[in-house]
Design a protein around this motif. Structure first.
Motif, PDB file in Angstrom:
ATOM      1  N   THR A 516       0.759  -1.305   0.057  1.00 22.77           N
ATOM      2  CA  THR A 516       0.016  -0.070   0.088  1.00 22.77           C
ATOM      3  C   THR A 516       1.071   1.477   0.053  1.00 22.77           C
ATOM      4  N   MET A 517       0.264   2.421  -0.183  1.00 21.78           N
ATOM      5  CA  MET A 517       1.033   3.907  -0.226  1.00 21.78           C
ATOM      6  C   MET A 517       0.842   4.417   1.130  1.00 21.78           C
ATOM      7  N   VAL A 518       1.765   5.021   1.814  1.00 20.97           N
ATOM      8  CA  VAL A 518       1.841   5.738   2.740  1.00 20.97           C
ATOM      9  C   VAL A 518       2.429   6.891   2.830  1.00 20.97           C
ATOM     10  N   ASN A 519       2.338   7.942   4.006  1.00 21.23           N
ATOM     11  CA  ASN A 519       2.982   9.075   4.002  1.00 21.23           C
ATOM     12  C   ASN A 519       4.403   8.756   4.768  1.00 21.23           C
ATOM     13  N   TYR A 520       5.473   9.406   4.027  1.00 23.89           N
ATOM     14  CA  TYR A 520       6.844   9.237   4.536  1.00 23.89           C
ATOM     15  C   TYR A 520       6.828  10.093   5.949  1.00 23.89           C
ATOM     16  N   GLU A 521       5.981  11.185   6.227  1.00 24.95           N
ATOM     17  CA  GLU A 521       6.080  11.657   7.531  1.00 24.95           C
ATOM     18  C   GLU A 521       5.703  11.113   8.577  1.00 24.95           C
ATOM     19  N   TRP A 522       5.212   9.895   8.402  1.00 27.20           N
ATOM     20  CA  TRP A 522       4.377   9.151   9.418  1.00 27.20           C
ATOM     21  C   TRP A 522       5.578   8.330  10.180  1.00 27.20           C
ATOM     22  N   PHE A 523       6.754   8.136   9.225  1.00 26.29           N
ATOM     23  CA  PHE A 523       7.884   7.378   9.922  1.00 26.29           C
ATOM     24  C   PHE A 523       9.008   8.183  10.117  1.00 26.29           C
ATOM     25  N   GLU A 524       8.948   9.677   9.659  1.00 28.38           N
ATOM     26  CA  GLU A 524      10.099  10.338   9.672  1.00 28.38           C
ATOM     27  C   GLU A 524      10.940  10.414  10.998  1.00 28.38           C
ATOM     28  N   LYS A 563      -0.890 -20.771   8.723  1.00 24.92           N
ATOM     29  CA  LYS A 563       0.451 -21.289   8.313  1.00 24.92           C
ATOM     30  C   LYS A 563       1.453 -20.435   8.111  1.00 24.92           C
ATOM     31  N   LEU A 564       1.254 -19.152   8.696  1.00 28.08           N
ATOM     32  CA  LEU A 564       2.396 -17.876   8.648  1.00 28.08           C
ATOM     33  C   LEU A 564       3.493 -18.530   9.572  1.00 28.08           C
ATOM     34  N   VAL A 565       4.655 -18.295   8.964  1.00 25.20           N
ATOM     35  CA  VAL A 565       5.824 -18.845   9.785  1.00 25.20           C
ATOM     36  C   VAL A 565       6.814 -17.790   9.561  1.00 25.20           C
ATOM     37  N   PHE A 566       6.861 -16.874   8.745  1.00 25.00           N
ATOM     38  CA  PHE A 566       7.523 -15.832   8.554  1.00 25.00           C
ATOM     39  C   PHE A 566       6.980 -14.458   8.185  1.00 25.00           C
ATOM     40  N   GLN A 567       7.375 -13.234   8.814  1.00 28.18           N
ATOM     41  CA  GLN A 567       6.753 -11.992   8.299  1.00 28.18           C
ATOM     42  C   GLN A 567       7.640 -11.058   8.333  1.00 28.18           C
ATOM     43  N   ASP A 568       8.023 -10.267   7.412  1.00 30.59           N
ATOM     44  CA  ASP A 568       8.997  -9.034   7.433  1.00 30.59           C
ATOM     45  C   ASP A 568       8.043  -7.937   6.870  1.00 30.59           C
ATOM     46  N   VAL A 569       8.411  -6.708   7.473  1.00 28.35           N
ATOM     47  CA  VAL A 569       7.742  -5.318   6.944  1.00 28.35           C
ATOM     48  C   VAL A 569       8.722  -4.425   6.404  1.00 28.35           C
ATOM     49  N   ALA A 570       8.267  -3.810   5.422  1.00 29.06           N
ATOM     50  CA  ALA A 570       9.338  -2.554   4.803  1.00 29.06           C
ATOM     51  C   ALA A 570       8.543  -1.355   4.903  1.00 29.06           C
ATOM     52  N   THR A 571       8.875  -0.384   5.635  1.00 32.50           N
ATOM     53  CA  THR A 571       8.417   0.955   5.750  1.00 32.50           C
ATOM     54  C   THR A 571       8.982   1.760   4.704  1.00 32.50           C
ATOM     55  N   PRO A 572       8.894   2.956   4.353  1.00 31.84           N
ATOM     56  CA  PRO A 572       9.491   3.960   3.688  1.00 31.84           C
ATOM     57  C   PRO A 572      11.079   4.065   4.154  1.00 31.84           C
ATOM     58  N   LEU A 573      11.238   3.997   5.223  1.00 32.92           N
ATOM     59  CA  LEU A 573      12.580   3.846   5.842  1.00 32.92           C
ATOM     60  C   LEU A 573      13.517   2.671   5.469  1.00 32.92           C
ATOM     61  N   THR A 574      12.775   1.547   5.278  1.00 28.79           N
ATOM     62  CA  THR A 574      13.362   0.337   4.658  1.00 28.79           C
ATOM     63  C   THR A 574      13.937   0.421   3.375  1.00 28.79           C
ATOM     64  N   ASN A 575      12.795   1.343   2.458  1.00 29.75           N
ATOM     65  CA  ASN A 575      12.967   1.280   1.047  1.00 29.75           C
ATOM     66  C   ASN A 575      14.103   2.453   0.761  1.00 29.75           C
ATOM     67  N   MET A 576      14.438   3.455   1.767  1.00 30.79           N
ATOM     68  CA  MET A 576      15.330   4.454   1.626  1.00 30.79           C
ATOM     69  C   MET A 576      16.907   3.503   1.785  1.00 30.79           C
ATOM     70  N   HIS A 577      16.947   2.740   2.745  1.00 36.50           N
ATOM     71  CA  HIS A 577      18.066   2.130   3.065  1.00 36.50           C
ATOM     72  C   HIS A 577      18.463   1.047   1.909  1.00 36.50           C
ATOM     73  N   TYR A 578      17.533   0.363   1.524  1.00 39.44           N
ATOM     74  CA  TYR A 578      17.812  -0.961   0.522  1.00 39.44           C
ATOM     75  C   TYR A 578      17.596  -0.376  -0.806  1.00 39.44           C
ATOM     76  N   LEU A 579      16.888   0.484  -1.114  1.00 39.09           N
ATOM     77  CA  LEU A 579      16.604   0.772  -2.655  1.00 39.09           C
ATOM     78  C   LEU A 579      17.298   2.221  -2.931  1.00 39.09           C
ATOM     79  N   GLY A 580      17.608   2.857  -1.718  1.00 41.35           N
ATOM     80  CA  GLY A 580      18.062   4.239  -2.328  1.00 41.35           C
ATOM     81  C   GLY A 580      16.955   5.149  -2.544  1.00 41.35           C
ATOM     82  N   ALA A 581      15.586   4.762  -2.216  1.00 40.75           N
ATOM     83  CA  ALA A 581      14.470   5.404  -2.885  1.00 40.75           C
ATOM     84  C   ALA A 581      14.157   6.574  -1.913  1.00 40.75           C
TER      85      ALA A 581
END
Length: 672
Positions: A516-524, A563-581
């Motif tokens: 989904t899409m979110v505001n960067y400011e919520w995680f700033e 059946k859920l055994v693994f879950q990971d979450v990417a926020t805008p901060l995650t995308n900045m770190h790994y994707l340089g976005a």
């Protein structure tokens, strides 16, 4: 269309004109290039703009006429066809065996930076290994340039990379691609930059499902691929709106066939592009120049009052409400899958793996863990290399051409020297763009096969109501604490169900990605913390989003919860770190209506105010994998001063002739 036009009668008049022009639309790219290049070389002899000019002052008349015409024709021919093509049919070979050995794959897509791995006598440095950077890198490498691609992450590929955790493999940005049918321009492009090594799996004809509403009010709509099936299937679901659907599909056709006119605006001199647009000459060629600056909501309001159908016309969301988005882009996104949806066999990381090997074949390389800290600019204002951080030190690498594939904001605001950033022409380019919305992703891994869990290759788009404009505006206006409990829409994809080889690589496991899409400011407030060490408050906050999204997904797939055994979450901060976005915007700069007005398209080009510095990727033209790839091809055309699309179209014609001969020979054998 005028920027402030809102009169419905004028819109209807424009629409009627568009309908007429669909049947008379003409000219492939080559013809368009010849026409527009004629404005560079000189006006055609019979052009109305020079009729009435006295013969002694008209260069096309009298004794000079023949020589001027020869010069014009020769110059045009040389510009279009006089330079060697980077592409050839001979470079495409049958796909080799799939490489499953992760260590061997890592030597290509995870090759760490060190000076001894930098090729000597570089011609080009590309910053960022997303599909836009890899495309321009491979194209220039095949044109004889020695290319170095530098990636800040520990794996190449940008949004095309995958990551493996606990035996689950997740795609982070590539979920499906369209227009990869036989002999399509996009398929030929992929074949050239991978030299035939990429293979794609066509997904089910029913490739998307859209749910609108919740509970007993939920309505289900399905989207089918197929040249005629897509429209026919939609008409069955909306029998009272067949005329609206018919008109929308005509707009789709215009958008698909004439978008190259907009691309051409970026390849010819800017003053010529602006002259064609401001004089109205461009509108004589095609309605696409008006369509690009027409709002999606404004347009579909003239077609139907059915709000569910409004959603269908704009359901492929990218963070911009339909009222602020271009009808051209929204219709192109749907048309993109008209001939089928596809997924890379072996997973999305196959794309980077094979394109990098093309770059290496021609003497270049792609190195990761190579964060560029600055673009080097000399006292004459020309880029001549980059600084790369290596541990606590910085290393200078020189090349006469620098290409940035990391977005216009990162390039101009972070990588250029401070004294260059503040220059008016740099600020003017920045003012043309807005930051895009941040992306939020939930990666879930399950024990069990897709059959056991009821998963499928079809994608799911969920909307809580049918007013996308209001729901998106309301959501993005919420405060930080209210947002997690009021998510209005989401997208679900299951990569393990799309790739037929996933069962070999990860047997007995299935995975799902929710976006989904979110505001960067919520995680700033956590922007200065370290990845995976951001603290309990951050974790608890992001899991409020993730749990609501996952619970919503469980209403469609109830078997996954246990059946859920693994879950990971990417926020805008995650995308900045790994994707340089920048600000976590996976689609890069916002794809709003202002950006797609024809004059803005003409001004937003690959070359920059800094000599020898170019921009590639999503910020050049449009979003997504295909949009970024075309950004790479446009950038390569600019650097080479040679329109590589013409080479691709010539290959397309050769392949078509070859196929026709094969079919003729086959028919002849059957008759014997």
């Amino acid at each position: 269309m005028a920027r402030d036009m809102s009169d419905k009668e004028i819109l209807k008049m424009e629409l009627d004109q568009l309908k007429k022009e669909v049947s008379t639309a003409r000219t492939p790219v080559t013809a368009n290039c010849a026409e527009t290049i004629s404005f560079v070389e000189g006006l055609a002899p019979n052009d109305p703009l020079i009729k009435g000019v006295p013969d002694d002052k008209n260069p096309y008349k009298g004794d000079k006429g023949g020589s001027w015409l020869v010069i014009w024709a020769g110059g045009t021919y040389w510009y279009l066809f006089g330079k060697p093509s980077p592409f050839s049919l001979e470079s495409v070979r049958p796909p080799g065996p799939r490489e499953y050995d992760q260590k061997k794959r890592d030597k290509v897509i995870k090759q760490g930076f060190s000076l001894d791995k930098v090729p000597q006598n570089l011609d080009v440095i590309v910053i960022g290994s997303g599909i836009g950077g890899l495309t321009v890198g491979a194209t220039l490498a095949k044109a004889g340039k020695k290319v170095l691609v530098l990636e800040q992450h520990d794996q190449a590929g940008g949004c095309c990379h995958t990551y493996i955790e606990k035996g689950f493999e997740f795609d982070v940005g590539l979920h499906y691609i369209g227009q990869l049918h036989e002999n399509s321009l996009l398929r030929i492009s992929f074949d050239q930059i991978s030299e035939g090594q990429l293979e794609f799996q066509q997904l089910n004809q029913h490739f998307d499902t859209i749910y609108i509403g919740t509970g007993d009010e939920k309505r289900e709509y399905t989207i089918f691929s197929g040249k005629t099936d897509m429209k026919a299937h939609l008409m069955k679901q909306f029998p009272d709106d067949t005329e609206a659907i018919e008109t929308f599909f005509k707009i789709m056709k215009i958008s698909a066939k004439k978008t190259h006119y907009l691309a051409t605006l970026k390849l010819i001199p800017q003053w010529v592009s602006l002259f064609l647009l401001k004089s109205g000459i461009a509108d004589l060629f095609s309605p696409v120049f008006r369509l690009s600056g027409t709002g999606a909501t404004e347009f579909v309001n003239t077609l139907t009052t059915n709000k569910d159908l409004h959603v269908i016309f704009s359901y492929l969301f990218y963070g911009v409400p339909p009222k602020d988005s271009s009808i051209l882009i929204n219709s192109l996104l749907i048309h993109h899958y008209k001939r089928g949806a596809y997924y890379p066999k072996g997973g999305a990381s196959e794309i980077a793996f094979h394109i990098i090997r093309t770059i290496q074949k021609y003497g270049g390389n792609c190195l990761v863990r190579a964060p560029v800290s600055q673009i080097l600019v000399n006292d004459k204002g020309a880029a001549y290399g980059v600084k790369v951080r290596k541990g606590q030190e910085e290393v200078n690498i020189h090349a006469p051409v620098v290409i940035s594939n990391c977005g216009i904001f990162t390039t101009f605001q972070k990588l250029l020297p401070p004294e260059i950033r503040v220059k008016p022409d740099i600020q003017e380019r920045l003012d043309m763009m807005k930051h895009g919305r941040g992306s939020f992703l939930v990666f879930s891994g399950f024990e069990g096969t897709q059959e056991e869990l009821g998963l499928e290759s079809t994608n799911f788009w969920l909307f809580k109501n049918n007013d996308m404009d209001k729901s998106m505006d309301d959501f993005f206006a919420l405060g930080k604490e209210e947002a997690p409990d009021n998510i209005p829409m989401m997208f679900i994809t299951m990569p393990s169900a799309k790739d037929p080889e996933a069962k070999k690589r990860h047997p007995g496991k299935s995975c799902m990605t929710i976006l989904t899409m979110v505001n960067y400011e919520w995680f700033e407030e956590w922007k200065d913390t370290t990845v995976r060490k951001r603290g309990d408050e951050y974790y608890n906050y992001k899991m409020r989003f993730a749990n609501n999204l996952f619970d919503w997904a469980c209403t469609l797939f109830p078997k996954i919860k246990d059946k859920l055994v693994f879950q990971d979450v990417a926020t805008p901060l995650t995308n900045m770190h790994y994707l340089g976005a920048q600000r976590g915007a996976m689609y890069s700069s916002e794809h709003n209506l202002d950006r797609f007005h024809a004059e803005a398209v003409a001004r937003n080009r690959c070359n920059t105010p800094v000599k020898n510095l170019y921009i590639s990727g999503q910020d050049v033209f449009s979003n997504g994998i295909a949009g970024a790839l075309h950004g790479g091809l446009l950038c390569a055309s600019t650097v080479l001063d040679h329109i590589v699309y013409i080479d691709l179209l010539l290959l397309k014609k050769k392949l078509k002739r070859t196929k026709a001969r094969e079919l003729a020979q086959l028919a002849k054998k059957k008759l014997q």
